[in-house]
Motif scaffolding. Sequence first.
Motif, mmCIF file in Angstrom:
data_model
loop_
_atom_site.group_PDB
_atom_site.id
_atom_site.type_symbol
_atom_site.label_atom_id
_atom_site.label_comp_id
_atom_site.label_asym_id
_atom_site.label_seq_id
_atom_site.Cartn_x
_atom_site.Cartn_y
_atom_site.Cartn_z
ATOM 1 N N ALA A 57 0.834 -1.203 0.000
ATOM 2 C CA ALA A 57 0.000 0.000 0.000
ATOM 3 C C ALA A 57 0.865 1.248 0.000
ATOM 4 C CB ALA A 57 -0.926 -0.012 1.217
ATOM 5 N N THR A 58 2.022 1.161 0.642
ATOM 6 C CA THR A 58 2.924 2.303 0.684
ATOM 7 C C THR A 58 3.494 2.620 -0.704
ATOM 8 O OG1 THR A 58 4.649 0.757 1.399
ATOM 9 C CG2 THR A 58 3.570 2.077 3.106
ATOM 10 N N THR A 59 3.745 1.591 -1.487
ATOM 11 C CA THR A 59 4.209 1.813 -2.866
ATOM 12 C C THR A 59 3.139 2.544 -3.659
ATOM 13 O OG1 THR A 59 5.543 -0.214 -2.787
ATOM 14 C CG2 THR A 59 5.070 0.691 -4.960
ATOM 15 N N HIS A 60 1.899 2.117 -3.473
ATOM 16 C CA HIS A 60 0.789 2.792 -4.157
ATOM 17 C C HIS A 60 0.671 4.248 -3.706
ATOM 18 C CE1 HIS A 60 -0.650 -0.745 -6.210
ATOM 19 N NE2 HIS A 60 -0.777 -1.415 -5.082
ATOM 20 N N LEU A 85 11.392 17.141 -5.536
ATOM 21 C CA LEU A 85 10.391 18.080 -6.042
ATOM 22 C C LEU A 85 9.614 18.801 -4.949
ATOM 23 C CD1 LEU A 85 8.981 15.937 -8.983
ATOM 24 C CD2 LEU A 85 10.276 18.066 -9.185
ATOM 25 N N TYR A 86 9.417 18.133 -3.813
ATOM 26 C CA TYR A 86 8.565 18.685 -2.770
ATOM 27 C C TYR A 86 9.374 19.268 -1.617
ATOM 28 C CZ TYR A 86 4.630 16.196 -4.946
ATOM 29 O OH TYR A 86 3.677 15.738 -5.813
ATOM 30 N N ASP A 87 8.724 20.114 -0.855
ATOM 31 C CA ASP A 87 9.286 20.647 0.378
ATOM 32 C C ASP A 87 8.608 19.957 1.555
ATOM 33 O OD1 ASP A 87 10.906 22.505 -0.981
ATOM 34 O OD2 ASP A 87 9.196 23.859 -1.211
ATOM 35 N N GLN A 88 9.023 20.291 2.762
ATOM 36 C CA GLN A 88 8.309 19.797 3.939
ATOM 37 C C GLN A 88 6.907 20.417 3.941
ATOM 38 O OE1 GLN A 88 10.515 20.613 7.508
ATOM 39 N NE2 GLN A 88 12.145 19.203 7.012
ATOM 40 N N PRO A 89 5.893 19.725 4.480
ATOM 41 C CA PRO A 89 5.961 18.438 5.181
ATOM 42 C C PRO A 89 5.847 17.212 4.268
ATOM 43 C CG PRO A 89 3.766 19.317 5.350
ATOM 44 C CD PRO A 89 4.560 20.346 4.573
ATOM 45 N N VAL A 90 5.751 17.445 2.941
ATOM 46 C CA VAL A 90 5.589 16.320 2.022
ATOM 47 C C VAL A 90 6.807 15.398 2.059
ATOM 48 C CG1 VAL A 90 5.214 15.634 -0.373
ATOM 49 C CG2 VAL A 90 4.085 17.666 0.526
ATOM 50 N N THR A 91 8.005 15.975 2.126
ATOM 51 C CA THR A 91 9.204 15.134 2.172
ATOM 52 C C THR A 91 9.246 14.287 3.441
ATOM 53 O OG1 THR A 91 10.438 17.006 3.093
ATOM 54 C CG2 THR A 91 10.597 16.638 0.714
ATOM 55 N N LEU A 92 8.718 14.825 4.537
ATOM 56 C CA LEU A 92 8.646 14.050 5.777
ATOM 57 C C LEU A 92 7.668 12.895 5.619
ATOM 58 C CD1 LEU A 92 8.624 16.904 8.469
ATOM 59 C CD2 LEU A 92 10.530 15.405 7.828
ATOM 60 N N PHE A 93 6.543 13.157 4.948
ATOM 61 C CA PHE A 93 5.553 12.108 4.680
ATOM 62 C C PHE A 93 6.166 11.013 3.813
ATOM 63 C CE2 PHE A 93 2.430 10.496 1.576
ATOM 64 C CZ PHE A 93 1.600 9.790 2.434
ATOM 65 N N VAL A 94 6.863 11.420 2.758
ATOM 66 C CA VAL A 94 7.491 10.455 1.853
ATOM 67 C C VAL A 94 8.535 9.628 2.596
ATOM 68 C CG1 VAL A 94 8.974 10.209 -0.178
ATOM 69 C CG2 VAL A 94 7.044 11.798 -0.226
ATOM 70 N N GLY A 95 9.330 10.287 3.434
ATOM 71 C CA GLY A 95 10.335 9.568 4.217
ATOM 72 C C GLY A 95 9.711 8.561 5.164
ATOM 73 N N VAL A 137 6.747 7.103 4.817
ATOM 74 C CA VAL A 137 6.179 6.017 4.007
ATOM 75 C C VAL A 137 7.279 5.049 3.564
ATOM 76 C CG1 VAL A 137 5.061 5.476 1.801
ATOM 77 C CG2 VAL A 137 4.185 7.337 3.222
ATOM 78 N N LEU A 138 8.410 5.595 3.201
ATOM 79 C CA LEU A 138 9.536 4.753 2.786
ATOM 80 C C LEU A 138 10.054 3.909 3.950
ATOM 81 C CD1 LEU A 138 10.994 4.276 0.152
ATOM 82 C CD2 LEU A 138 12.648 6.034 0.808
ATOM 83 N N ALA A 139 10.074 4.488 5.142
ATOM 84 C CA ALA A 139 10.518 3.749 6.323
ATOM 85 C C ALA A 139 9.558 2.597 6.627
ATOM 86 C CB ALA A 139 10.607 4.682 7.528
#
Length: 203
Positions: free
Chosen positions: A3-6, A149-159, A161-163
């Motif tokens: 689901a995280t990949t999606h 491409l994104y700034d925080q907080p999106v990069t924190l969300f992506v990080g 999700v990756l974790a």
Amino acid sequence: MMATTHALVGVVLAAVTTMVAPELTPVALPAAVAGSVFPDFDLYSGHRRTLHYPTYYSAFALPVVALAVVAPSVPAIALAFFLTGAAVHSVMDIFGGGLELKPWQAASERAVYDHFQGRWVPPKRWIRYDGAPEDLLVAIALASPALVLYDQPVTLFVGAVLAVSAAYTFLRKPLAVLVERLVPALPVGMQTRLPDRFRDASK
């Protein structure tokens, strides 16, 4: 696939607005992520059949995307990204493993149910199973441009999700074994509420 990949697919889809019309990102991003994970809400009720529509999502998304381009509005943009995310999710699952607790055993020939054709589409197993090492590699590939491409907080969300993706990849097979052992010990009433693949694997 995980689901995280999606979810990361949704982040990448929304990057289109970040590059072309960044003012639309607050609408496009949550809609794309929501659409990209929405089909998996059928996890406990006819998984990959109840909310997975590889043909219909795509068919509905095309005119809505066209409308969002020609006459952009918040509802049109949100719906366009939501449907696109759901369509991509439903098609992506065809390239993964089968619908079973241990898809690495390749025993199931059901990947996604296509309501238009009235049949199950067999898995291609390019990604052998959700949580496979190659699934994590796809997640990393999707996260990489998003982190740029994104700034925080999106990069924190992506990080984050990756974790979660990495943790799930590490635990995927042990979790399946744990489910096999725990399900028979549950009360019958609880067992009947579990997805079929959980009950089948415990027999």
